[in-house]
Design an enzyme around this catalytic site. Structure first.
Site, PDB file in Angstrom:
ATOM      1  CG  HIS A  71       2.492  -2.362   3.871  1.00 15.23           C
ATOM      2  ND1 HIS A  71       1.864  -2.218   2.656  1.00 15.23           N
ATOM      3  CD2 HIS A  71       3.766  -2.742   3.577  1.00 15.23           C
ATOM      4  CE1 HIS A  71       2.720  -2.488   1.670  1.00 15.23           C
ATOM      5  NE2 HIS A  71       3.881  -2.815   2.205  1.00 15.23           N
ATOM      6  CG  ASP A  74      -0.376  -0.141   3.413  1.00 15.17           C
ATOM      7  OD1 ASP A  74       0.611   0.556   3.686  1.00 15.17           O
ATOM      8  OD2 ASP A  74      -0.355  -1.122   2.659  1.00 15.17           O
ATOM      9  CB  SER A 124       4.869  -4.623  -0.319  1.00 10.17           C
ATOM     10  OG  SER A 124       5.310  -3.283  -0.238  1.00 10.17           O
TER      11      SER A 124
END
Lengths: 283, 283
Positions: B261, B227, B151
């Protein structure tokens, strides 16, 4: 008995699914939480079930997040079921007073003493009620059930297996409280949940139970030598080993230099444990 | 520059050691925390180093506990270094006001705007200061350095590698913010840390940087299709892919149905990522 589940959340993991649920437990007269890992194989056939009982202070989440077990459960096609370690928010005043009694510390016994007996029925919950819930809601082969656990949960796994040779095909433990009647943690919990009459304690002590019932498969136990609770004589695996030798129970007890009591130790030996269970649970 | 470390704790794991440290960072003018995994091979020879940059809100602990990376780092003999995601307790008033700016959200840039510029120098910290600390204190081969992240940390890994082709031999990312100048998270952070002049933003955007510098190895990126941040267009891997195709940068971009995620996604693909780095970092 209601088998209905309250779905909380799910996450794809190693092509299977980690999911969290709650439900109303009849025996604990309380809402109970558990987590599962459903391997990809469960989409096409009933899969074996392996229960994991967690240690003091844990919820159903610690193991799913920290142990790295999903990879091996996916490989062998085994469903994992991870119950919470106690009822919570029961209204018992003492429930949250200390970390090693009450919430997070059910010790996998059926309490017979006040104020715990109305809710803390973790033994019946693990051995009877939760398996019915799992059987009703998931694609599992109940004839292929194993159990394992860590610390307080290692104790729980050993007593569930030793008292129910017909229910479980395999049992293993990581740093279990293997002789709770001689451990300060066990003595505190058993006094509270079972009262001062030690006759009741023997039903929940692996080193006593193995004198009565032996299992026709080997028990696997791993123990870190730098585990402070091992050093403080909370765990006492040698006592369990001594009785297993006396009664002829097969035991694989392994000691590991440098390892402590936490999930870094658990994750290191997770593959060995799930491989062991797969030997007895797979087709 | 002081290379001294404040040891906090360590745990044996897969025959190596997970350890936590803090130290006084010169470039961040602040105490900084990081974690390492030292594989067993480091006892006998200098080992390659793989930096992992974490996502928003993480500390140095999340990855060590949740990713299951130690098993593969031990297999391949690679040291893992996991820095915290920002300085903390710097005295900047706004530091803890929102979860996506300040503490836990350094975005791996060298801030040039007030009030951040005196402490938020994460780019220089990751690329220059921390590697010197690691080199000085651990048995590593600095010529074999890779970097990856998740991320915000995937963004960090990509920009560090793209700006320093001579320093890193491999780079990969899980659900990276691949085009932060077009992402709401990136726009908020870059406005705060770098000011409104977007000329400064291009130095920290992977999809811009890859136009200037290409790497002579393939970049590996994994992205879950469930996600929510991918769906909300925070991550924009297709934009990065488009530019990579234009400039001839090798990219392995994989999309995965059903994955979200979090660390259940990260742990699922961890073996692939460390195997990829091992290809470029091992002897």
């Amino acid at each position: 008995m209601s088998h209905s589940l309250n779905f909380k959340s799910e996450h794809r993991c190693f092509d299977g699914t980690v999911a969290y649920y709650s439900h109303e437990s009849q025996c604990c007269r309380s809402s109970m939480n558990f987590a599962v890992y459903l391997p990809p194989q469960a989409k096409i056939k009933p899969v074996p079930v392996l229960y994991y009982l967690s240690g003091l202070t844990c919820t159903e989440e610690n193991f799913t997040v920290k142990a790295g077990a999903e990879r091996y459960a996916a490989k062998y096609g085994i469903m994992l079921v991870i119950p919470d370690t106690s009822p919570r928010n029961t209204g018992i005043v003492e429930e949250d007073e200390t970390w090693d009694l009450g919430s997070g510390a059910g010790f996998y016994v059926d309490a017979i003493a006040d104020p715990w007996k109305n809710h803390y029925q973790m033994y019946s919950y693990i051995v009877t009620e939760l398996p019915e819930i799992i059987h009703h809601n998931f694609n599992v082969n109940v004839n292929k059930t194993g159990i394992f656990g860590h610390s307080m949960g290692g104790h729980g796994a050993l007593i569930c297996a030793l008292r129910n040779p017909e229910k479980y095909r395999s049992v293993s433990a990581l740093a279990p409280i293997a002789n709770p009647i001689n451990s300060p943690w066990g003595q505190k919990a058993f006094t509270a949940y079972l009262g001062k009459n030690k006759d009741h304690w023997y039903d929940y002590d692996a080193s006593q139970l193995v004198k009565k019932n032996q299992l026709n498969y080997p028990i696997l136990i791993d123990q870190g030598l730098d585990d402070p609770f091992y050093q403080q004589k909370q765990l006492l695996p040698e006592k369990f080993q001594e009785v297993c030798e006396q009664v002829g129970q097969q035991l694989i007890l392994r000691f590991h230099q440098g390892y402590d009591h936490g999930y870094f130790m658990i994750s290191t030996f997770m593959e060995d444990h799930i491989s062991y269970h797969a030997l007895y649970l797979s087709d």
